[in-house]
Each structure stands twice: as C-alpha cells, then as structure tokens.
Design an enzyme around this catalytic site. Structure first.
Site, short mmCIF file in Angstrom:
data_model
loop_
_atom_site.label_atom_id
_atom_site.label_comp_id
_atom_site.label_asym_id
_atom_site.label_seq_id
_atom_site.Cartn_x
_atom_site.Cartn_y
_atom_site.Cartn_z
N PHE A 132 -0.40 16.34 3.39
CA PHE A 132 -0.90 15.63 2.59
C PHE A 132 0.09 15.57 1.49
CE2 PHE A 132 -2.88 15.16 -1.67
CZ PHE A 132 -3.82 13.98 -1.49
N ASP A 167 -3.44 5.84 6.67
CA ASP A 167 -3.98 7.28 7.15
C ASP A 167 -4.85 7.09 8.27
OD1 ASP A 167 -4.29 9.54 7.23
OD2 ASP A 167 -5.81 9.93 5.57
N ARG A 210 1.94 11.67 -9.82
CA ARG A 210 2.15 10.51 -9.30
C ARG A 210 3.65 10.05 -9.95
NH1 ARG A 210 -1.93 7.57 -7.64
NH2 ARG A 210 -4.15 8.01 -8.80
N GLU A 259 0.99 -1.16 0.06
CA GLU A 259 0.08 0.02 -0.18
C GLU A 259 0.96 1.16 0.09
OE1 GLU A 259 -2.53 1.59 -0.69
OE2 GLU A 259 -4.03 1.63 0.74
N ASP A 260 0.50 2.35 -0.56
CA ASP A 260 1.40 3.38 -0.42
C ASP A 260 1.35 4.35 0.98
OD1 ASP A 260 -1.72 4.12 -0.64
OD2 ASP A 260 -1.48 5.65 -2.28
#
Ligand code: 5GP
Length: 180
Positions: free
Chosen positions: A149, A100, A162, A96-97
């Site tokens: 963010f 959060d 990206r 997963e990136d």
C-alpha cells in the site's frame, strides 16, 4: 506512529513522468487530446504529466466511487463527478494514480467508449499487476510495483499524505494508531 519506506524518490518520479509525457506526445503527434484526471489520486501526477506533454490538450476531471469496502474495489463504480467536456470524436487520455485490481479502470473505459471517443488511452503512474482481477492493461505505466500500500504524490491513506513528493510504502503501525 505511521512508518514509511521510500519506494520511488522524487527524482525517479519526475524523470519517469517526463518520459511518459514525451512518449504520449510522440504517439499523439499532431492531435488534440482531452486529458481526463481521475480524482483525487491523479491530481498531482496529472499536473506534472500535462506539463511534460507537447501536444495541444484540454483537461477535465472525473471522480468515481467504488461500492464495497474502502480497501477492496468491488468493480462497480459510481460517477460522483462527471466530465464537463464531451468525449465524442476526441482522443482521450485517462490519467490514473494506480491500477490495482483493474476493476475501476475497466468499468470507466467501458463508460467512456460508449460516448464514442476517437480513441481511449490509459496512463497510470503505478501498476500492481499481481493484484489484477480483470484483464486491464494501461497503455502507459510509470512504474510496476509489488503489492504494497503506497502513499504520496497524490495517493492517500485516509485523505492524508497526498502532498509527499515521493512515493512511500505505508507500513502498518504497531500500536494501531495513525498519528505521526
Ligand atoms: P482498482 O479498481 O484498480 O482495484 O482500484 C484502483 C484504486 O484503488 C486507485 O485509484 C486507488 O484509489 C486505490 N488504490 C489501490 N492501491 C492503492 C495503494 O497502494 N495506495 C493508495 N493510496 N490507493 C490505492
């Protein structure tokens, strides 16, 4: 004008991804692994991570969409694209990136566990633990970061950025526009 601040340089990211690949390969030595990338954010991280792994592996992808607003995860996740390979009896590594609130991965790992894998491990490039809404800890984390963010290295804002080789904090622009 969007403003960026580099949080993690390309060199930092690359060095850490190599370490993660080596650690995962040590822990899963002698095993075959199904590496599952969560689209789209994990695609660049996963491409580098699998090349840093030395155990035999196959790859597959899932795409999830979270109900609710685009910035706040509701915890209810819809599978937009499911796996093509069966999970049962396999060692699974979810890539997963960023974690959060943790709700997406909690939901996903419950779905995967119901499919009877031999084991499920989670590897996230980034972790924002201050935002957690559920108990969710990845087995491997690249970097713990503060609550900003971030974009780049696979992560987007509005599908953009990206392709940055580093990870940058996206600062809210003064004029409300998003153009560079
Ligand atoms: P969670 O369910 O853990 O709240 O949601 C994680 C997902 O939210 C990530 O896979 C990612 O798509 C998105 N996300 C959370 N924080 C960020 C961030 O700082 N930047 C970007 N680009 N996406 C984020």
């Amino acid at each position: 004008m969007s403003e960026f601040e580099v949080l993690l340089s390309e060199e930092q990211v690359q060095a850490r991804v190599r370490e993660l690949g080596e650690a995962i390969s040590r822990d899963l030595a002698g095993e075959q692994v199904l590496v599952i990338g969560i689209l789209k954010g994990a695609f660049i991280f996963m491409a580098d991570l699998v090349r840093a792994m030395s155990v035999p592996l196959t790859v597959d992808f899932m795409s999830l969409s979270s109900y609710g607003s685009s910035t706040e995860s509701s915890g209810e996740v819809r599978i937009v694209k499911d796996l093509e390979q069966a999970v049962d009896g396999k060692h699974v590594l979810v890539v997963e990136d960023i974690i959060d609130t943790g709700l997406t991965l909690k939901y996903l790992s419950e779905i995967l566990r119901r499919r009877n894998p031999r084991s499920v491990r989670i590897c996230a490039l980034l972790d924002k633990p201050s935002r957690r809404k559920t108990e969710m800890a990845a087995d491997y984390v690249g970097f713990v970061i503060p609550d900003h963010f971030v974009v780049g290295y696979g992560l987007d804002f509005d599908q953009r950025y990206r392709n940055f080789r580093d990870v940058r904090i996206l600062k809210p622009s003064g004029d409300g526009g998003q153009e560079e």
